[in-house]
Design a protein around this motif. Structure first.
Motif, short mmCIF file in Angstrom:
data_model
loop_
_atom_site.label_atom_id
_atom_site.label_comp_id
_atom_site.label_asym_id
_atom_site.label_seq_id
_atom_site.Cartn_x
_atom_site.Cartn_y
_atom_site.Cartn_z
N PRO A 26 0.81 -1.22 0.00
CA PRO A 26 0.00 0.00 0.00
C PRO A 26 0.84 1.27 0.00
N LEU A 27 2.12 1.16 0.37
CA LEU A 27 2.99 2.32 0.41
C LEU A 27 3.80 2.47 -0.88
N ARG A 28 3.33 1.85 -1.93
CA ARG A 28 3.98 1.88 -3.24
C ARG A 28 5.40 1.30 -3.17
N LEU A 29 5.53 0.27 -2.35
CA LEU A 29 6.79 -0.46 -2.25
C LEU A 29 6.52 -1.95 -2.45
N PHE B 60 12.14 -6.74 1.88
CA PHE B 60 12.82 -6.36 3.13
C PHE B 60 13.33 -7.61 3.84
N LEU B 61 14.55 -7.54 4.33
CA LEU B 61 15.14 -8.66 5.07
C LEU B 61 15.73 -8.16 6.38
N ALA B 62 15.57 -8.96 7.41
CA ALA B 62 16.27 -8.73 8.68
C ALA B 62 17.30 -9.85 8.80
N GLU B 63 18.51 -9.55 8.41
CA GLU B 63 19.58 -10.56 8.34
C GLU B 63 20.25 -10.71 9.70
N VAL B 64 20.30 -11.95 10.17
CA VAL B 64 20.99 -12.27 11.42
C VAL B 64 22.18 -13.17 11.08
N ILE C 215 17.35 -4.17 2.07
CA ILE C 215 16.20 -3.99 1.20
C ILE C 215 16.64 -4.04 -0.26
N ALA C 216 15.79 -4.62 -1.05
CA ALA C 216 15.94 -4.56 -2.52
C ALA C 216 14.68 -3.90 -3.05
N THR C 217 14.81 -2.75 -3.68
CA THR C 217 13.63 -1.99 -4.10
C THR C 217 13.12 -2.36 -5.48
N ASN C 218 13.95 -3.12 -6.23
CA ASN C 218 13.55 -3.51 -7.58
C ASN C 218 13.76 -5.01 -7.78
N PRO C 219 12.96 -5.65 -8.63
CA PRO C 219 13.13 -7.08 -8.89
C PRO C 219 14.53 -7.36 -9.45
N VAL D 70 20.67 1.69 -0.62
CA VAL D 70 19.76 1.16 -1.65
C VAL D 70 18.51 2.01 -1.77
N ALA D 71 17.93 2.41 -0.65
CA ALA D 71 16.65 3.12 -0.69
C ALA D 71 16.86 4.62 -0.87
N SER D 72 15.95 5.24 -1.65
CA SER D 72 15.97 6.69 -1.80
C SER D 72 15.38 7.31 -0.54
N GLY D 73 15.42 8.66 -0.48
CA GLY D 73 14.89 9.32 0.70
C GLY D 73 13.43 9.02 0.92
#
Length: 571
Positions: free
Chosen positions: A393-396, A401-405, A425-429, A439-442
């Motif tokens: 819903p947030l256009r993402l 999103f990953l929480a890497e341990v 995060i990976a914003t694109n396929p 990786v992420a824009s503002g």
């Protein structure tokens, strides 16, 4: 939460008093109206850098006061108690900035350093903007966020305690090794010193005892010498000298010859009184001689004993000077040196025992850390799924999103465990997940942060969140989704949001409009708490621009419908 904000002489604000309540408070206004001044003012009270440019042109100083009412169990109470700043019902942060750029900080009317003000401020308010997601972008805070989301506190406590116990065991081991190493380097000297002191066998308070005995024996010796000198004057020094007693007897015999040898009747000798006096003197002299002889016989005179006491006292003092300690500390020094010497003989066994304790401490810590790691891996999957549900819903919707341990090398282990936690995060396929800040824009980072705040807000200890244009660059359904999520976050904590989106503004429980007006060649920023009718007009303006149409008002009604009446704020 933030309950009140008072601003005096900050840029375009001459005097402004605001009161805040629970829920979502939205701040709207045209670009340049002064919304950023409000946030800068709040930041000043929270310990942000002070600049002379914040002081209004016609004023000598600016001041901002922020009042908070945190929960009774909030961690900030411990910080206030630590510095003697505890208040009764609220926390008042105040900052004053003078025209030359100098500032003063106060907490509950007590002057404090800006560093402490900033520390307290960060515990009470978190500001989020396109360039201020430091907690989210900084990997150092990711483990704490993941733990707050889904890790039992008991596991964290167990790791912290076992880490402290292990480090303590290692410290004891290193201390023992260092002591033995030092003892081995000084082994020859150590044995000689212990033998020397053991032979001397110093006793506690022995110096005072010997000094008192020495003084007593010296006084006894001086008394004996005086008695002997007096007795020597009463007795002949040699056979040829008569001495005072013989002289008295000779004088008496000479006087007795003054009486006539033959007389028909006895004639009194005129020297009889003198003869009687000489006889008394002879008796007194004999008595004095007897008393002096008795005194010298009873005197405690032992030259060897005095010599021994002095030799012992001087030996103790010489040993104390040699080891640079007081005489009274010699017994303790002997015990210390003897213990070091004994450690050389028993050191191997002690080191082995301490080594075993350290290994056991490591095992306990590793076990506790493994349990924590398992919980974090489980929580990371749940966090990934929870955030993933908030992203479309947030256009993402294409973002992952990953929480890497991951495991840290042993050199990186600490009280927080053996894991490195990173949010990726990976914003694109087809894109490999990378650190959020790279990786992420503002805008993407702002919306991702919002999604995570929705998920993590229940475990947050910060009672007030401020969002600065988190909806920048979006509109329509995406903006509506942002507003919906801000409202959901506001169910757990107080939220203030600066927005240009009517969809977001419509979700507020309170609505503040920031405006700039010119009067008498002066420009000032004002803030109005909008009642329902004025709120409708403001949202319609946000939809239509300067010319507000009936269609814009109808659209505003649609946005506001179902939101319920806003909570009124005192301005």
């Amino acid at each position: 939460m933030l309950t009140a904000l008072s601003i005096r002489d900050v840029v375009l604000i001459e005097r402004l008093d605001l009161a805040f309540g629970h829920g979502l408070t939205v701040l709207t206004g045209e670009t340049g109206a002064g919304k950023s001044i409000l946030l800068d003012s709040l930041g000043l009270a929270l310990g942000a850098r002070a600049e002379a440019g914040l002081v209004r042109t016609t004023a000598e100083q600016a001041s901002v006061t922020a009042c908070f009412a945190p929960p009774d169990t909030h961690p900030v109470a411990a910080v206030l108690d630590e510095h003697g700043l505890a208040g009764e019902d609220e926390i008042v942060l105040r900052r004053i900035v003078t025209r030359d750029g100098r500032s003063r900080a106060f907490v509950n009317d007590h002057p404090v350093g800006v560093g402490l003000l900033r520390r307290i401020g960060t515990m009470l308010v978190e500001v989020q903007g396109q360039h201020e997601q430091m907690t989210l972008a900084d990997p150092a805070g990711h483990a704490a966020l993941l733990d707050a989301f889904g890790v039992p506190p008991a596991l964290l406590t167990a790791v912290t305690r076992s880490w402290a116990a292990w480090r303590d065991a290692i410290a004891q081991l290193e201390q023992a090794r260092s002591a033995i190493s030092a003892a081995e380097r000084d082994q020859e000297w150590l044995r000689h010193a212990v033998d020397e002191l053991a032979t001397l066998a110093p006793r506690i308070d022995e110096e005072d005892t010997l000094a008192s005995e020495r003084q007593r024996l010296q006084q006894s010796e001086r008394r004996a010498e005086a008695i002997a000198a007096a007795l020597a004057e009463l007795t002949p020094r040699d056979r040829r000298s008569a001495g005072p007693a013989a002289s008295l007897r000779a004088a008496s015999r000479a006087l007795q010859r003054l009486a006539p040898a033959t007389q028909p009747e006895p004639i009194e000798n005129p020297a009889d009184p003198a003869i009687a006096a000489l006889e008394r003197a002879e008796e007194a002299l004999a008595e004095a001689e007897t008393l002096l002889t008795r005194l010298i016989a009873d005197a405690d005179i032992d030259p060897r004993r005095l010599e021994q006491s002095e030799e012992r006292l001087f030996a103790l003092r010489a040993a104390a000077r040699k080891h640079a300690v007081a005489v009274a500390d010699l017994p303790a020094l002997l015990d210390t040196l003897a213990a070091r010497l004994t450690a050389l003989e028993t050191g191997a066994a002690e080191i082995a025992a301490l080594q075993q304790a350290a290994e056991q401490g490591r095992d306990h810590y590793a076990a506790a850390a493994a349990a924590l790691s398992a919980a974090r891996n489980s929580a990371s999957g749940k966090l990934r799924q929870a955030v993933a549900r908030e992203l479309p819903p947030l256009r993402l919707d294409k973002a992952r999103f990953l929480a890497e341990v991951s495991d840290l090398p042993e050199t990186g282990w600490g009280a927080g465990g053996t894991d490195q936690v990173r949010f990726l995060i990976a914003t694109n396929p087809g894109q490999s997940p990378g650190p959020l800040a790279r990786v992420a824009s503002g805008g993407e980072l702002s919306r991702l942060m919002l999604a995570m705040k929705v998920v993590l807000s229940a475990g947050s200890t910060v009672p007030t969140l401020v969002f600065d244009e988190v909806d920048a660059g979006i509109g329509g359904a995406t903006a509506a989704a942002v507003g919906d999520r801000l409202a959901r976050v506001a169910e757990a904590v107080q939220v203030l949001v600066v927005t240009h989106s009517p969809q977001v503004a419509a979700r507020g429980t309170a609505h503040l409009r920031v405006a700039k007006a010119a009067s008498r060649d002066r420009t000032a920023t004002t803030v109005d708490d909008l009642p329902p009718a004025a709120r409708r007009e403001e949202i319609a303006r946000m939809l239509a621009g300067e010319t507000i149409s009936d269609a814009a008002r109808a659209a505003a009604d649609d946005l506001l419908r179902g939101q319920g009446p806003p909570q009124r704020l005192a301005v």
